[in-house]
Design a protein around this motif. Structure first.
Motif, short mmCIF file in Angstrom:
data_model
loop_
_atom_site.label_atom_id
_atom_site.label_comp_id
_atom_site.label_asym_id
_atom_site.label_seq_id
_atom_site.Cartn_x
_atom_site.Cartn_y
_atom_site.Cartn_z
N LEU A 132 -8.20 5.07 -1.94
CA LEU A 132 -7.06 5.62 -2.28
C LEU A 132 -5.96 4.92 -2.43
O LEU A 132 -5.18 4.85 -3.26
CB LEU A 132 -7.04 6.96 -1.30
CG LEU A 132 -5.71 7.92 -1.72
CD1 LEU A 132 -6.22 9.41 -1.52
CD2 LEU A 132 -4.37 7.64 -1.26
N MET A 154 2.09 12.56 -4.69
CA MET A 154 0.73 12.71 -4.09
C MET A 154 0.13 13.92 -4.67
O MET A 154 -0.45 14.67 -3.87
CB MET A 154 1.13 12.69 -2.43
CG MET A 154 1.62 11.41 -1.83
SD MET A 154 1.78 11.71 -0.22
CE MET A 154 0.30 11.05 0.38
N PHE A 171 0.39 6.40 -3.13
CA PHE A 171 0.38 7.38 -4.16
C PHE A 171 -0.98 7.81 -4.39
O PHE A 171 -2.04 7.16 -4.39
CB PHE A 171 0.99 6.60 -5.43
CG PHE A 171 2.30 6.09 -5.42
CD1 PHE A 171 3.37 6.81 -5.23
CD2 PHE A 171 2.43 4.48 -5.37
CE1 PHE A 171 4.72 6.26 -5.17
CE2 PHE A 171 3.79 4.10 -5.29
CZ PHE A 171 4.69 5.02 -5.31
N VAL A 172 -1.03 9.30 -4.76
CA VAL A 172 -2.23 10.04 -4.98
C VAL A 172 -2.22 10.15 -6.49
O VAL A 172 -1.79 11.06 -7.19
CB VAL A 172 -2.45 11.22 -4.28
CG1 VAL A 172 -3.92 11.45 -4.73
CG2 VAL A 172 -2.43 10.70 -2.49
N VAL A 173 -3.08 9.55 -7.09
CA VAL A 173 -3.13 9.46 -8.56
C VAL A 173 -4.18 10.23 -9.36
O VAL A 173 -4.28 10.13 -10.68
CB VAL A 173 -2.91 8.00 -9.12
CG1 VAL A 173 -1.74 7.27 -8.76
CG2 VAL A 173 -4.13 6.94 -8.82
N GLU A 227 0.83 -1.39 0.03
CA GLU A 227 0.19 0.11 -0.03
C GLU A 227 0.73 1.27 -0.01
O GLU A 227 0.75 2.07 0.87
CB GLU A 227 -0.93 -0.06 1.18
CG GLU A 227 -2.00 -0.99 0.98
CD GLU A 227 -3.25 -0.97 2.07
OE1 GLU A 227 -4.22 -1.60 1.56
OE2 GLU A 227 -3.03 -0.37 2.99
N LEU A 267 0.78 8.33 -12.52
CA LEU A 267 2.26 7.80 -12.34
C LEU A 267 2.73 7.56 -13.90
O LEU A 267 1.85 6.93 -14.60
CB LEU A 267 2.34 6.40 -11.62
CG LEU A 267 1.79 6.41 -9.94
CD1 LEU A 267 1.91 5.29 -9.53
CD2 LEU A 267 2.70 7.57 -9.34
N LYS A 327 -6.17 2.20 -5.06
CA LYS A 327 -6.15 2.89 -6.39
C LYS A 327 -4.67 3.02 -6.64
O LYS A 327 -4.17 2.87 -7.89
CB LYS A 327 -7.04 4.05 -6.48
CG LYS A 327 -7.07 4.74 -7.97
CD LYS A 327 -7.91 6.02 -7.76
CE LYS A 327 -9.36 5.49 -7.47
NZ LYS A 327 -10.12 6.93 -7.73
N GLY A 328 -3.85 3.52 -5.53
CA GLY A 328 -2.38 3.88 -5.81
C GLY A 328 -1.79 2.53 -6.01
O GLY A 328 -0.73 2.61 -6.75
#
Length: 278
Positions: free
Chosen positions: A230, A202, A127-129, A124, A207, A233-234
């Motif tokens: 979140l 983030m 990353f905020v994509v 986990e 990415l 998804k990251g």
């Protein structure tokens, strides 16, 4: 406890859990994590005892018994720390990272600065994509550094958890009443290192494959079925751009993981006993 000296002279403390000679893994904690955190210890013991993997469980710089580089927060310094640990492991080791530690493991593998990385397990990485949920403000580092320089530890905890991690204020307030608050205060100055690792990833942007194309080690990206969307998804996003990566979601697992669910999946991948089904 054992120690290694990183390239800049920082002393990195670690515990070695001897499991077997076939594989060694270095555990990399996330924000506020440290090597004596109970779940880090439980994971180390499970991998060593049940899968015969030798585990190096270490304090990232600025935590526990490791020293720090105050005012210098550069991901390359932490990658140098990992290089020193791989050397202490005999020149080859896998990496297991949790949360920002997972992002650090991936960045180390992509950097070309660490020889001998055999595999990567990324649990986990946060990353905020996209902009569909929480997105930290890109400039929060300046305020974070001010709070750290003033040694305002309770404020650091509140600020980092709410502004960088998206934890609700009410939940952070309740943490003050738990036994974990003391540990959060102790490790709070090290959050600047976490932000150095995470800030470029983030921003709510997809990415880019070119940032991760140099990750040559087989990689398993894990997410929990009970974790926030979140995080899931990251995790899927990074698995899609790392060349030799697979994604696995574990039902019933959350970001505060049940080690009994997490360790068997990680252990099977690290030992080659079972390859995840994509």
């Amino acid at each position: 406890m054992q120690t290694v000296t990183s390239a800049d002279g920082t002393i990195i403390a670690f515990d070695r859990h001897v499991g077997g000679e076939a594989e060694t893994v270095i555990l990399i904690g996330g924000a506020f994590g440290y090597r004596k955190f109970p779940k880090m210890v439980a994971l180390a013991e499970a991998l060593a005892g049940q899968h015969e993997i030798t585990v190096l469980n270490y304090d990232r710089r600025g935590r526990g018994d490791s020293t720090d580089s105050p005012g210098v927060y550069d991901v390359d310094r932490e990658i140098d720390d990992i290089a020193a640990l791989v050397e202490a492991a005999g020149g080859a080791a896998a990496l297991f990272g949790w949360s920002s530690g997972a992002a650090l493991a991936l960045r180390a593998a992509a950097s070309g600065r660490v020889n001998g990385i055999t595999k990567v397990v990324a649990f986990e990485p946060p990353f905020v994509v996209d902009h569909e949920g929480f997105v930290p403000h890109a400039g929060l580092g300046a305020r974070l550094h001010e709070l750290i320089a003033a040694d305002r530890r309770a404020d650091i905890v509140r600020f980092y958890m709410t502004k960088a991690m998206g934890v609700p204020r009410a939940m952070v307030a309740l943490m003050r009443l738990t036994p974990f608050w003391k540990g959060l205060l102790a490790t709070s100055p090290s959050t600047a290192h976490d932000w150095a690792v995470m800030r470029d990833f983030m921003r709510g942007e997809p990415l880019r494959a070119q940032d991760w194309s140099a990750v040559g080690a087989p990689t398993l990206v894990i997410a929990g079925g009970k974790s926030d969307v979140l995080l899931r998804k990251g995790a899927r996003a990074i698995a899609a751009v790392v060349p030799d990566a697979v994604f696995q979601e574990i039902p019933g697992l959350s970001h505060n993981p049940n080690i009994g669910l997490l360790a068997p999946v990680a252990g099977a991948f690290l030992t080659g006993a079972e390859q995840p089904a994509g």
